[in-house]
Design a protein around this motif. Structure first.
Motif, PDB file in Angstrom:
ATOM      1  N   GLN A  36       0.827  -1.201   0.000  1.00 51.35           N
ATOM      2  CA  GLN A  36       0.000   0.000   0.000  1.00 51.35           C
ATOM      3  C   GLN A  36       0.867   1.260   0.000  1.00 51.35           C
ATOM      4  N   LYS A  37       0.447   2.211  -0.815  1.00 47.16           N
ATOM      5  CA  LYS A  37       1.157   3.477  -0.929  1.00 47.16           C
ATOM      6  C   LYS A  37       0.393   4.566  -0.189  1.00 47.16           C
ATOM      7  N   GLY A  38       1.100   5.311   0.651  1.00 44.16           N
ATOM      8  CA  GLY A  38       0.452   6.339   1.442  1.00 44.16           C
ATOM      9  C   GLY A  38       0.331   7.658   0.713  1.00 44.16           C
ATOM     10  N   ASP A  61       4.133   1.411   2.609  1.00 47.08           N
ATOM     11  CA  ASP A  61       4.230   0.768   3.912  1.00 47.08           C
ATOM     12  C   ASP A  61       4.253  -0.735   3.672  1.00 47.08           C
ATOM     13  N   LEU A  62       5.387  -1.371   3.880  1.00 45.66           N
ATOM     14  CA  LEU A  62       5.538  -2.795   3.596  1.00 45.66           C
ATOM     15  C   LEU A  62       4.793  -3.667   4.602  1.00 45.66           C
ATOM     16  N   ASP A  63       4.168  -3.058   5.584  1.00 44.29           N
ATOM     17  CA  ASP A  63       3.306  -3.789   6.512  1.00 44.29           C
ATOM     18  C   ASP A  63       1.842  -3.735   6.091  1.00 44.29           C
ATOM     19  N   GLN A  64       1.559  -3.122   4.961  1.00 43.87           N
ATOM     20  CA  GLN A  64       0.183  -3.003   4.471  1.00 43.87           C
ATOM     21  C   GLN A  64       0.109  -3.477   3.024  1.00 43.87           C
ATOM     22  N   TRP A  65      -0.918  -4.272   2.714  1.00 44.20           N
ATOM     23  CA  TRP A  65      -1.094  -4.764   1.344  1.00 44.20           C
ATOM     24  C   TRP A  65      -1.909  -3.811   0.494  1.00 44.20           C
ATOM     25  N   ASP A  66      -1.646  -3.822  -0.806  1.00 45.47           N
ATOM     26  CA  ASP A  66      -2.480  -3.107  -1.771  1.00 45.47           C
ATOM     27  C   ASP A  66      -3.585  -4.054  -2.229  1.00 45.47           C
ATOM     28  N   GLU A  67      -4.824  -3.742  -1.926  1.00 53.40           N
ATOM     29  CA  GLU A  67      -5.926  -4.657  -2.211  1.00 53.40           C
ATOM     30  C   GLU A  67      -6.111  -4.892  -3.705  1.00 53.40           C
ATOM     31  N   THR A  68      -5.899  -3.862  -4.512  1.00 52.99           N
ATOM     32  CA  THR A  68      -6.113  -4.004  -5.950  1.00 52.99           C
ATOM     33  C   THR A  68      -5.176  -5.052  -6.547  1.00 52.99           C
ATOM     34  N   TYR A  69      -3.911  -4.994  -6.169  1.00 51.85           N
ATOM     35  CA  TYR A  69      -2.921  -5.962  -6.659  1.00 51.85           C
ATOM     36  C   TYR A  69      -3.389  -7.383  -6.384  1.00 51.85           C
ATOM     37  N   TRP A  70      -3.787  -7.645  -5.138  1.00 48.43           N
ATOM     38  CA  TRP A  70      -4.112  -9.020  -4.750  1.00 48.43           C
ATOM     39  C   TRP A  70      -5.467  -9.468  -5.270  1.00 48.43           C
ATOM     40  N   GLU A  71      -6.412  -8.539  -5.424  1.00 51.19           N
ATOM     41  CA  GLU A  71      -7.695  -8.893  -6.037  1.00 51.19           C
ATOM     42  C   GLU A  71      -7.499  -9.297  -7.501  1.00 51.19           C
ATOM     43  N   ARG A  72      -6.615  -8.575  -8.188  1.00 50.93           N
ATOM     44  CA  ARG A  72      -6.305  -8.926  -9.572  1.00 50.93           C
ATOM     45  C   ARG A  72      -5.688 -10.322  -9.660  1.00 50.93           C
ATOM     46  N   PHE A  73      -4.783 -10.600  -8.733  1.00 48.92           N
ATOM     47  CA  PHE A  73      -4.130 -11.910  -8.733  1.00 48.92           C
ATOM     48  C   PHE A  73      -5.138 -13.020  -8.462  1.00 48.92           C
ATOM     49  N   SER A 115      11.301   3.223  -8.454  1.00 45.83           N
ATOM     50  CA  SER A 115       9.927   3.372  -7.974  1.00 45.83           C
ATOM     51  C   SER A 115       9.456   2.166  -7.168  1.00 45.83           C
ATOM     52  N   CYS A 116      10.345   1.263  -6.849  1.00 50.02           N
ATOM     53  CA  CYS A 116       9.997  -0.005  -6.210  1.00 50.02           C
ATOM     54  C   CYS A 116       9.786   0.175  -4.704  1.00 50.02           C
ATOM     55  N   PRO A 117       8.759  -0.445  -4.134  1.00 50.37           N
ATOM     56  CA  PRO A 117       8.525  -0.308  -2.689  1.00 50.37           C
ATOM     57  C   PRO A 117       9.678  -0.785  -1.816  1.00 50.37           C
ATOM     58  N   TYR A 118      10.474  -1.749  -2.292  1.00 51.42           N
ATOM     59  CA  TYR A 118      11.597  -2.250  -1.492  1.00 51.42           C
ATOM     60  C   TYR A 118      12.767  -1.268  -1.444  1.00 51.42           C
ATOM     61  N   ASN A 119      12.802  -0.315  -2.369  1.00 51.11           N
ATOM     62  CA  ASN A 119      13.848   0.702  -2.361  1.00 51.11           C
ATOM     63  C   ASN A 119      13.719   1.516  -1.072  1.00 51.11           C
ATOM     64  N   PRO A 120      14.781   1.635  -0.281  1.00 48.13           N
ATOM     65  CA  PRO A 120      14.646   2.330   1.008  1.00 48.13           C
ATOM     66  C   PRO A 120      14.152   3.763   0.887  1.00 48.13           C
ATOM     67  N   VAL A 121      14.360   4.392  -0.241  1.00 46.55           N
ATOM     68  CA  VAL A 121      13.879   5.751  -0.403  1.00 46.55           C
ATOM     69  C   VAL A 121      12.380   5.796  -0.693  1.00 46.55           C
ATOM     70  N   MET A 122      11.782   4.601  -0.951  1.00 44.76           N
ATOM     71  CA  MET A 122      10.372   4.542  -1.327  1.00 44.76           C
ATOM     72  C   MET A 122       9.482   3.946  -0.248  1.00 44.76           C
TER      73      MET A 122
END
Length: 496
Positions: free
Chosen positions: A111-113, A119-131, A173-180
């Motif tokens: 999930q992007k704030g 926040d790597l402790d929160q999921w993006d619902e759209t991504y997982w619903e698509r999957f 632009s990757c969530p795992y990038n510490p700046v992101m």
């Protein structure tokens, strides 16, 4: 004889087991997939015990064949279901799905704030619903999904130089990038904020692929990687139609893929589920140490990805398949080619025509799964996807396996005489039935000394999806096979 599988949905769910075993560090779970697959039992994808070079589904052997317009099909929801139905309508039953997010409009799994950080402790619902939709629809249509957990192209510098355009993003632009993200700093994670473009088979200096204990051991990052894999498994282990590939054409240390294979193996066993896994190296040299060790790693990997053989053309392409197959004759396993290249640039794609020939040569080399790679940009035509030409060839494959028991056959070019290189390819159920494929017409003779009685001969015009009338011939030591014309032809010979 029935080769296509019957229409059912999925395993009887083991929800209580999964709830205890497939935990996640993220705090926003999605709905339980048991609503989708409850009380449905199906014989899942398995290795065919009578011929372990092939797969079976619902207890019946199957040849996996397909094509699709995207590699990360789930993350392109517009028209996805119709696209799958189109594949199914021509006899296709196999797609590739990278868990990728680098294309315009693709959400990442986290999930992007409002501050623009993940926040790597929160999921993006759209991504997982698509999957989940992808898994649900493919299961309903009896389409096998080969999932790639990690695609290195997502975690390196933007692919703009490949011609996709600057809107396609990578590590910057990757969530795992510490700046992101808000979860760790560059100092805490040891991850760089900028990573060079990924292009070589050799390992990079990207520590994202070194977080596992056997390498740099970076638990502050790995726990989120594990949470991501747990989340994938919380969906996929509820479905019977999933194969697992650890990486897309990776050049990083093999311990990275091995860690995730063991991780998935352990999680699936705890959940009482059986999985089938492989990894895909970027190295096109199948005699290299990394490819040979991968091929023979039977403890972790159940099948072998041969897609990088698309670097080879014509007779060499076929010979490489047989060379790999020969190495595992004593302990056969399926050889999959989830990417058949064929377009208009470089040795990888060569031409559209060579792509279709690779497709058929793979089948006649004993490959268990073939899929036309996605098209890509018009000036870098990677593959045929599910174009009209691809559909024509998939339909002809479907017609072929409906008439010829490929699962009892083996590559048998030694039966062909007066054959030039790349002229014809033979599959034989010795003494019972024979099939010969011609990439561009031809004239060869075939040794039928193992046959007796009258012969039935039938030609398939591959580009027209049409069979000739059956002709009869008396058994002789050899008979001549002259194609009715140029182009793709196939002939089946069997006894009455």
């Amino acid at each position: 004889m029935k080769h296509l599988f019957s229409k059912k949905n999925a395993y009887l769910p083991a929800i209580l087991i999964l709830a205890g075993m497939l935990y996640s560090s993220c705090s926003t779970p999605l709905k339980n997939t048991s609503d989708t697959v409850a009380n449905q039992v199906v014989d899942a994808i398995e290795i065919f015990p009578k011929n372990p070079f092939y797969w079976q589904y619902n207890g019946e052997p199957i040849l996996l064949r397909g094509g699709s317009k995207e590699d990360n099909l789930f993350n392109h929801p517009d028209g996805m279901k119709a696209h799958l139905e189109e594949l199914k309508s021509v006899g296709g039953n196999y797609i590739r799905n990278t868990m990728s997010s680098r294309n315009p409009g693709n959400p990442w799994p986290f999930q992007k704030g409002s501050n623009g950080l993940y926040d790597l402790d929160q999921w993006d619902e759209t991504y997982w619903e698509r999957f989940e939709n992808l898994l649900k629809w493919t299961s309903e249509m009896d389409i096998i999904v080969q999932i790639e957990i990690w695609d290195p192209w997502d975690y390196f510098k933007s692919e703009a130089s490949l011609g996709y355009g600057p809107e396609n993003v990578g590590w910057e632009s990757c969530p795992y990038n510490p700046v992101m993200n808000v979860n760790y700093t560059a100092e805490e994670s040891q991850l760089k904020e900028e990573i060079d473009y990924f292009s070589k088979a050799i390992a990079s200096n990207h520590l994202f692929f070194s977080t596992v204990p056997a390498l740099e051991d970076i638990p502050v990052v790995r726990k989120y990687q594990e949470a991501f894999v747990d989340k994938i498994l919380s969906y996929t282990l509820e479905y019977p139609n999933v194969l697992y590939c650890m990486n897309n054409e990776i050049g990083e240390a093999q311990e990275w893929g091995e860690y995730w294979a063991q991780y998935i193996r352990d999680k699936s066993e705890m959940a009482g589920k059986k999985v089938f896994m492989t990894d895909m190296r970027r190295n096109i040299d199948f005699s290299s140490e990394e490819q040979v060790s991968l091929l023979h790693n039977d403890e972790l990997y159940d099948f072998f990805e041969i897609s990088q053989n698309s670097a080879n053309n014509d007779q060499n392409h076929y010979d490489q398949i047989l060379s790999i197959r020969k190495q595992v004759l004593d302990h056969p396993k399926p050889l999959n080619s989830v990417k058949i290249y064929g377009g208009e640039i470089g040795k990888w794609t060569t031409s559209v025509e060579e792509g279709t020939r690779r497709f058929w040569r793979s089948v006649f080399g004993g490959i268990a799964a073939v899929r036309f790679h996605r098209p890509g940009p018009s000036h870098q035509y990677f593959g045929l996807g599910l174009s009209e030409l691809a559909k024509t060839h998939i339909k002809s494959i479907d017609q072929f396996v409906g008439e010829f028991d490929i699962f009892k056959s083996q590559p048998s070019n030694q039966l062909l005489n007066d054959r030039e290189a790349n002229e014809a390819y033979c599959l034989a159920d010795h003494g019972t039935a024979y099939a010969v494929y011609f990439p561009d017409g031809g004239n060869v003779s075939i040794d039928l000394s193992e046959m007796g009685g009258e012969l039935n001969i039938k030609w398939l015009n591959i580009l027209e999806n049409s069979w000739s009338e059956v002709s009869q011939n008396k058994t002789d030591q050899q008979i001549n096979l002259q194609t009715p014309g140029k182009g793709h032809w196939l002939v089946i010979i069997n006894g009455e």
